[in-house]
Scaffold this active site. Structure first.
Site, PDB file in Angstrom:
ATOM      1  N   ASN A   3       0.830  -1.273   0.072  1.00 45.29           N
ATOM      2  CA  ASN A   3      -0.018   0.155   0.039  1.00 45.29           C
ATOM      3  C   ASN A   3       0.717   1.390   0.169  1.00 45.29           C
ATOM      4  O   ASN A   3       0.141   2.404  -0.002  1.00 45.29           O
ATOM      5  CB  ASN A   3      -0.939   0.074   1.252  1.00 45.29           C
ATOM      6  CG  ASN A   3      -0.361  -0.156   2.435  1.00 45.29           C
ATOM      7  OD1 ASN A   3       0.855  -0.245   2.578  1.00 45.29           O
ATOM      8  ND2 ASN A   3      -1.188   0.149   3.557  1.00 45.29           N
ATOM      9  N   CYS A   4       2.204   1.182  -0.104  1.00 46.71           N
ATOM     10  CA  CYS A   4       3.203   2.273  -0.317  1.00 46.71           C
ATOM     11  C   CYS A   4       2.751   2.879  -1.654  1.00 46.71           C
ATOM     12  O   CYS A   4       2.997   2.355  -2.505  1.00 46.71           O
ATOM     13  CB  CYS A   4       4.631   1.842   0.222  1.00 46.71           C
ATOM     14  SG  CYS A   4       5.781   3.146  -0.135  1.00 46.71           S
ATOM     15  N   ASP A   5       2.774   4.460  -1.728  1.00 46.10           N
ATOM     16  CA  ASP A   5       2.322   4.730  -2.906  1.00 46.10           C
ATOM     17  C   ASP A   5       3.806   4.777  -3.649  1.00 46.10           C
ATOM     18  O   ASP A   5       3.581   4.631  -4.961  1.00 46.10           O
ATOM     19  CB  ASP A   5       2.241   6.336  -2.808  1.00 46.10           C
ATOM     20  CG  ASP A   5       0.780   6.697  -2.186  1.00 46.10           C
ATOM     21  OD1 ASP A   5       0.035   5.570  -2.295  1.00 46.10           O
ATOM     22  OD2 ASP A   5       0.529   7.814  -1.600  1.00 46.10           O
TER      23      ASP A   5
END
Length: 119
Positions: free
Chosen positions: A13-15
Protein backbone atom coordinates in the site's frame (compact mmCIF):
# COMPACT_ATOMS: atom_id res chain seq x y z
CA UNK A 1 21.17 -18.58 -20.74
CA UNK A 2 21.89 -17.24 -17.28
CA UNK A 3 19.00 -15.28 -15.76
CA UNK A 4 18.99 -13.43 -12.49
CA UNK A 5 15.50 -12.72 -11.17
CA UNK A 6 14.32 -9.22 -10.47
CA UNK A 7 12.91 -8.68 -7.00
CA UNK A 8 11.04 -5.71 -5.63
CA UNK A 9 10.82 -5.39 -1.86
CA UNK A 10 8.34 -3.15 -0.11
CA UNK A 11 4.84 -2.76 1.28
CA UNK A 12 1.90 -3.11 -1.15
CA UNK A 13 0.00 0.00 0.00
CA UNK A 14 3.04 2.33 -0.16
CA UNK A 15 2.52 4.95 -2.90
CA UNK A 16 6.14 4.80 -4.06
CA UNK A 17 5.99 1.01 -4.27
CA UNK A 18 2.78 1.31 -6.32
CA UNK A 19 4.54 3.70 -8.73
CA UNK A 20 7.50 1.32 -9.08
CA UNK A 21 5.21 -1.66 -9.70
CA UNK A 22 3.26 0.30 -12.32
CA UNK A 23 6.53 1.30 -14.06
CA UNK A 24 7.73 -2.30 -14.13
CA UNK A 25 4.37 -3.47 -15.53
CA UNK A 26 4.30 -0.71 -18.18
CA UNK A 27 7.79 -1.71 -19.28
CA UNK A 28 7.00 -5.44 -19.42
CA UNK A 29 9.48 -6.37 -16.72
CA UNK A 30 8.74 -9.52 -14.77
CA UNK A 31 9.63 -9.43 -11.10
CA UNK A 32 8.92 -11.10 -7.81
CA UNK A 33 7.33 -8.86 -5.17
CA UNK A 34 8.41 -9.44 -1.58
CA UNK A 35 6.15 -7.88 1.06
CA UNK A 36 8.18 -6.64 4.05
CA UNK A 37 5.16 -7.17 6.31
CA UNK A 38 4.98 -10.89 5.45
CA UNK A 39 8.67 -11.59 4.92
CA UNK A 40 11.06 -9.26 6.73
CA UNK A 41 14.54 -9.09 5.19
CA UNK A 42 17.23 -11.01 7.04
CA UNK A 43 20.34 -9.45 8.51
CA UNK A 44 22.39 -11.08 5.73
CA UNK A 45 20.16 -9.60 3.02
CA UNK A 46 20.34 -6.13 4.58
CA UNK A 47 24.13 -6.41 4.74
CA UNK A 48 24.12 -7.28 1.01
CA UNK A 49 22.01 -4.22 0.22
CA UNK A 50 24.31 -2.04 2.30
CA UNK A 51 27.20 -2.96 0.02
CA UNK A 52 25.51 -0.82 -2.66
CA UNK A 53 23.09 1.45 -0.81
CA UNK A 54 24.44 3.76 1.92
CA UNK A 55 22.88 3.30 5.37
CA UNK A 56 21.62 6.90 5.42
CA UNK A 57 19.53 6.10 2.33
CA UNK A 58 18.35 2.58 3.26
CA UNK A 59 17.28 3.64 6.76
CA UNK A 60 14.29 5.91 6.18
CA UNK A 61 14.45 8.69 8.74
CA UNK A 62 11.57 10.61 7.16
CA UNK A 63 8.78 8.12 7.72
CA UNK A 64 6.25 7.53 10.45
CA UNK A 65 8.08 4.50 11.81
CA UNK A 66 11.21 6.59 12.47
CA UNK A 67 9.22 9.39 14.11
CA UNK A 68 7.60 6.88 16.49
CA UNK A 69 10.98 5.65 17.77
CA UNK A 70 12.30 6.82 21.11
CA UNK A 71 15.36 9.07 21.23
CA UNK A 72 17.47 6.17 22.54
CA UNK A 73 16.57 3.96 19.55
CA UNK A 74 17.25 6.80 17.12
CA UNK A 75 20.66 7.42 18.68
CA UNK A 76 21.51 3.70 18.62
CA UNK A 77 20.60 3.55 14.90
CA UNK A 78 23.66 5.72 14.15
CA UNK A 79 25.62 2.48 14.67
CA UNK A 80 25.44 0.27 11.56
CA UNK A 81 24.87 -3.02 13.44
CA UNK A 82 22.12 -1.47 15.58
CA UNK A 83 20.52 0.05 12.47
CA UNK A 84 20.52 -3.35 10.72
CA UNK A 85 18.94 -4.93 13.81
CA UNK A 86 16.29 -2.21 13.83
CA UNK A 87 15.51 -2.80 10.13
CA UNK A 88 15.17 -6.56 10.74
CA UNK A 89 12.75 -5.94 13.63
CA UNK A 90 10.86 -3.08 11.96
CA UNK A 91 11.10 -3.44 8.16
CA UNK A 92 8.70 -0.50 7.73
CA UNK A 93 11.69 1.72 8.52
CA UNK A 94 13.45 0.67 5.30
CA UNK A 95 13.18 3.16 2.43
CA UNK A 96 10.90 1.68 -0.19
CA UNK A 97 10.98 0.10 -2.59
CA UNK A 98 14.23 -1.83 -2.76
CA UNK A 99 14.85 -3.18 -6.26
CA UNK A 100 17.37 -5.95 -6.87
CA UNK A 101 18.18 -6.70 -10.50
CA UNK A 102 21.21 -8.42 -12.06
CA UNK A 103 23.23 -8.06 -8.90
CA UNK A 104 22.41 -4.36 -8.52
CA UNK A 105 20.45 -2.89 -5.67
CA UNK A 106 18.69 0.49 -5.71
CA UNK A 107 16.45 2.08 -3.14
CA UNK A 108 13.50 4.37 -3.79
CA UNK A 109 11.90 5.02 -7.16
CA UNK A 110 12.13 7.42 -10.04
CA UNK A 111 11.51 6.49 -13.67
CA UNK A 112 15.00 7.72 -14.57
CA UNK A 113 16.60 5.53 -11.90
CA UNK A 114 14.77 2.44 -13.14
CA UNK A 115 15.60 3.28 -16.78
CA UNK A 116 19.26 3.23 -15.75
CA UNK A 117 18.92 -0.15 -14.05
CA UNK A 118 17.15 -1.78 -17.02
CA UNK A 119 19.07 -0.22 -19.91
Amino acid sequence: MYFMATKLYGIPNCDTVKKARAWLAENGIEYEFVDFKKSAPSQALLEEWLEEVPLDILLNKRGTTWRKLGEEEKAAAENRDAAVGLMVRQPSIIKRPVLVHSGRCVCGFTADMYQGVFK
